[in-house]
Design a protein around this motif. Structure first.
Motif, PDB file in Angstrom:
ATOM      1  N   VAL A   2      29.930  -6.388  25.781  1.00 48.91           N
ATOM      2  CA  VAL A   2      29.059  -6.631  26.935  1.00 48.91           C
ATOM      3  C   VAL A   2      28.615  -8.081  26.846  1.00 48.91           C
ATOM      4  CG1 VAL A   2      26.983  -5.933  28.182  1.00 48.91           C
ATOM      5  CG2 VAL A   2      28.302  -4.221  26.900  1.00 48.91           C
ATOM      6  N   ASN A   3      28.943  -8.862  27.871  1.00 47.20           N
ATOM      7  CA  ASN A   3      28.717 -10.306  27.836  1.00 47.20           C
ATOM      8  C   ASN A   3      27.875 -10.770  29.019  1.00 47.20           C
ATOM      9  OD1 ASN A   3      30.560 -11.237  25.548  1.00 47.20           O
ATOM     10  ND2 ASN A   3      31.962 -10.013  26.779  1.00 47.20           N
ATOM     11  N   PRO A   4      27.202 -11.925  28.890  1.00 48.00           N
ATOM     12  CA  PRO A   4      26.435 -12.445  30.027  1.00 48.00           C
ATOM     13  C   PRO A   4      27.253 -12.614  31.293  1.00 48.00           C
ATOM     14  CG  PRO A   4      25.792 -13.584  28.027  1.00 48.00           C
ATOM     15  CD  PRO A   4      26.961 -12.709  27.657  1.00 48.00           C
ATOM     16  N   VAL A   5      28.542 -12.943  31.166  1.00 42.03           N
ATOM     17  CA  VAL A   5      29.358 -13.094  32.373  1.00 42.03           C
ATOM     18  C   VAL A   5      29.425 -11.780  33.153  1.00 42.03           C
ATOM     19  CG1 VAL A   5      31.582 -12.565  31.259  1.00 42.03           C
ATOM     20  CG2 VAL A   5      31.524 -14.038  33.278  1.00 42.03           C
ATOM     21  N   ASP A   6      29.338 -10.652  32.455  1.00 42.60           N
ATOM     22  CA  ASP A   6      29.354  -9.351  33.138  1.00 42.60           C
ATOM     23  C   ASP A   6      28.141  -9.202  34.051  1.00 42.60           C
ATOM     24  OD1 ASP A   6      31.464  -9.018  31.389  1.00 42.60           O
ATOM     25  OD2 ASP A   6      30.468  -7.505  30.155  1.00 42.60           O
TER      26      ASP A   6
ATOM     27  N   LYS B 114      20.484  -4.078  31.139  1.00 42.84           N
ATOM     28  CA  LYS B 114      19.052  -4.376  31.115  1.00 42.84           C
ATOM     29  C   LYS B 114      18.660  -5.041  29.803  1.00 42.84           C
ATOM     30  CE  LYS B 114      17.757  -0.491  34.122  1.00 42.84           C
ATOM     31  NZ  LYS B 114      17.094   0.840  34.162  1.00 42.84           N
ATOM     32  N   ARG B 115      19.210  -4.532  28.713  1.00 44.82           N
ATOM     33  CA  ARG B 115      18.895  -5.084  27.402  1.00 44.82           C
ATOM     34  C   ARG B 115      19.398  -6.523  27.300  1.00 44.82           C
ATOM     35  NH1 ARG B 115      16.995  -6.816  23.550  1.00 44.82           N
ATOM     36  NH2 ARG B 115      17.164  -6.197  21.365  1.00 44.82           N
ATOM     37  N   LEU B 116      20.611  -6.772  27.758  1.00 41.09           N
ATOM     38  CA  LEU B 116      21.174  -8.116  27.673  1.00 41.09           C
ATOM     39  C   LEU B 116      20.369  -9.106  28.506  1.00 41.09           C
ATOM     40  CD1 LEU B 116      23.469  -9.823  26.508  1.00 41.09           C
ATOM     41  CD2 LEU B 116      24.830  -9.241  28.519  1.00 41.09           C
TER      42      LEU B 116
ATOM     43  N   GLY C 234      23.058 -11.580  18.298  1.00 41.86           N
ATOM     44  CA  GLY C 234      24.472 -11.235  18.231  1.00 41.86           C
ATOM     45  C   GLY C 234      24.974 -10.654  19.527  1.00 41.86           C
ATOM     46  N   LYS C 235      25.657  -9.528  19.448  1.00 39.17           N
ATOM     47  CA  LYS C 235      26.326  -8.928  20.590  1.00 39.17           C
ATOM     48  C   LYS C 235      25.867  -7.500  20.845  1.00 39.17           C
ATOM     49  CE  LYS C 235      29.093 -10.085  22.874  1.00 39.17           C
ATOM     50  NZ  LYS C 235      30.541  -9.897  22.784  1.00 39.17           N
ATOM     51  N   LEU C 236      26.169  -7.023  22.067  1.00 33.16           N
ATOM     52  CA  LEU C 236      26.046  -5.623  22.439  1.00 33.16           C
ATOM     53  C   LEU C 236      27.439  -5.088  22.741  1.00 33.16           C
ATOM     54  CD1 LEU C 236      23.066  -5.750  24.998  1.00 33.16           C
ATOM     55  CD2 LEU C 236      22.952  -5.377  22.522  1.00 33.16           C
ATOM     56  N   ALA C 237      27.604  -3.768  22.594  1.00 34.79           N
ATOM     57  CA  ALA C 237      28.902  -3.159  22.886  1.00 34.79           C
ATOM     58  C   ALA C 237      28.719  -1.768  23.472  1.00 34.79           C
ATOM     59  CB  ALA C 237      29.762  -3.082  21.623  1.00 34.79           C
ATOM     60  N   LEU C 238      29.715  -1.357  24.264  1.00 33.80           N
ATOM     61  CA  LEU C 238      29.812   0.005  24.765  1.00 33.80           C
ATOM     62  C   LEU C 238      30.813   0.775  23.920  1.00 33.80           C
ATOM     63  CD1 LEU C 238      30.144  -0.713  28.613  1.00 33.80           C
ATOM     64  CD2 LEU C 238      28.049  -0.151  27.354  1.00 33.80           C
ATOM     65  N   THR C 239      30.554   2.062  23.715  1.00 27.86           N
ATOM     66  CA  THR C 239      31.483   2.892  22.984  1.00 27.86           C
ATOM     67  C   THR C 239      31.995   4.015  23.875  1.00 27.86           C
ATOM     68  OG1 THR C 239      29.657   4.234  22.114  1.00 27.86           O
ATOM     69  CG2 THR C 239      30.415   2.396  20.766  1.00 27.86           C
ATOM     70  N   MET C 240      33.251   4.406  23.669  1.00 25.70           N
ATOM     71  CA  MET C 240      33.899   5.373  24.561  1.00 25.70           C
ATOM     72  C   MET C 240      33.995   6.771  23.960  1.00 25.70           C
ATOM     73  SD  MET C 240      34.168   2.469  25.686  1.00 25.70           S
ATOM     74  CE  MET C 240      34.832   1.178  26.698  1.00 25.70           C
ATOM     75  N   ASP C 241      33.773   6.959  22.668  1.00 22.00           N
ATOM     76  CA  ASP C 241      33.904   8.287  22.063  1.00 22.00           C
ATOM     77  C   ASP C 241      32.607   9.060  22.207  1.00 22.00           C
ATOM     78  OD1 ASP C 241      36.488   7.841  21.313  1.00 22.00           O
ATOM     79  OD2 ASP C 241      35.955   7.069  19.323  1.00 22.00           O
TER      80      ASP C 241
END
Length: 332
Positions: free
Chosen positions: A40-44, A316-318, A325-332
């Motif tokens: 999840v990036n600022p460009v998103d 919202k968090r970003l 550091g970074k945020l990420a989405l998980t699919m499982d």
């Protein structure tokens, strides 16, 4: 498959969980990747708010980088086979191809073997920021051993890997942070000197650290005001690189007197302009970064993960601007 679709611009609420057909192999060079995680990036958030980077890009699936397992491969693919683990930066700038989904179809040459020593979450969060930092430091600024480097926002996504890449190249690194906790984080990554921009003057601090010489290279990851403030902290004949639009109202008189080389960095250019040679170069960057990761010289810090269905909370968090550091989405 489950995917996050954006049909209009706006706040996080425009990101909706939908069912989409699973992509199928359509060409001999294709691979189908079952995504395990997406960065999840600022460009998103900017695309979500302002619109896609390609014409007629709605509805869109966001997410520029991801990591997962090859599910199927076209008949001409020799680099990967089903079961292989990959990471990449592709899609997410408009249209149906993006990584906020359970599957993505892409040309196999756009993917690289995932570093062995990290999991899918860290691998998915890494490509965009690694490519940005590497291109800014090595391709734009021509970093060499022994130089003094200033990394702005050293606890952020791009900043925290830029510190490590500069350190790995033999540079001395200072950085800006907003709290003692982030200073501790940046020091642990290899920053020699941290400047709390809320309490300390940037130029005075840089000059004290650099014995009055200024920094040879500065990387602006924040925006126009920081870009302007950085000019007098530069050494003569230095390189000032920004990953953002520095704005229309620039007074470059001092930059000119210092003979600064000013560079703009956008790692999405190969995707936006369909530049195969540039994409090949970015693949080589990821391969080199994978080696650094696997030997313990580079780490990716993911401070928080969210299930795919909670993408609104991730945005919202970003947008608080306080992510380490970074945020990420998980699919499982």
């Amino acid at each position: 498959m489950k995917a996050i679709e954006m049909r209009e611009t706006g706040g996080p609420a425009v990101l909706q969980l939908v069912d989409r057909p699973r992509p199928e192999i359509g060409g001999p060079d294709d691979i189908l990747v079952r995504l395990k995680a997406a960065g999840v990036n600022p460009v998103d958030t900017k695309i979500r708010s302002n619109g896609t980077l390609v014409p007629n890009g709605l509805p869109a699936v966001l997410g520029c980088d991801g990591a997962g397992v090859v599910e199927a491969a076209g008949e001409a693919v020799t680099r990967f086979k089903p079961g292989d683990e990959v990471w990449f930066c592709w899609g997410g700038i408009g249209g149906p191809v993006g990584n906020y989904a359970e599957y993505i179809l892409l040309d196999n040459h756009l993917a690289q073997a995932k570093p062995r020593e990290i999991g899918f979450v860290e691998a998915a969060a890494a490509p965009l920021v690694l490519l940005t930092a590497w291109e800014a430091l090595h391709d734009r600024a021509r970093l060499v051993e022994g130089q003094r480097v200033l990394i702005h926002a050293g606890a952020g996504g791009v900043g925290h890997v830029a510190i490590q890449l500069a350190k790995a190249a033999g540079a001395r690194v200072c950085t800006t942070v907003s709290s003692p906790e982030k200073a501790d984080f940046a020091h642990a990554l290899g920053a020699e000197y941290c400047i709390n921009y809320k309490e300390e003057d940037l130029v005075e601090s840089v000059m004290a650290w650099s014995e009055g010489q200024g920094v040879d290279i500065a990387l602006d990851t924040v925006g126009p005001e920081v870009f302007r403030k950085t000019v007098p902290a530069m050494a003569h004949y230095g390189d000032l690189v920004t990953i953002l639009d520095p704005g229309p109202d620039l007074d470059l008189k001092e930059a000119r007197v210092r003979n600064l080389r000013i560079s703009l960095e956008l790692m999405l250019t190969p995707m936006l302009r369909d530049l195969p040679r540039a994409r090949t170069h970015q693949g080589e960057i990821l391969r080199r970064c994978a080696k650094l990761i696997d030997r313990g010289d580079l780490r990716i810090h993911v401070s928080e993960t969210f299930p795919l269905a909670q993408v609104q909370e991730a945005h919202k968090r970003l947008e608080t601007g306080h992510v380490t550091g970074k945020l990420a989405l998980t699919m499982d």
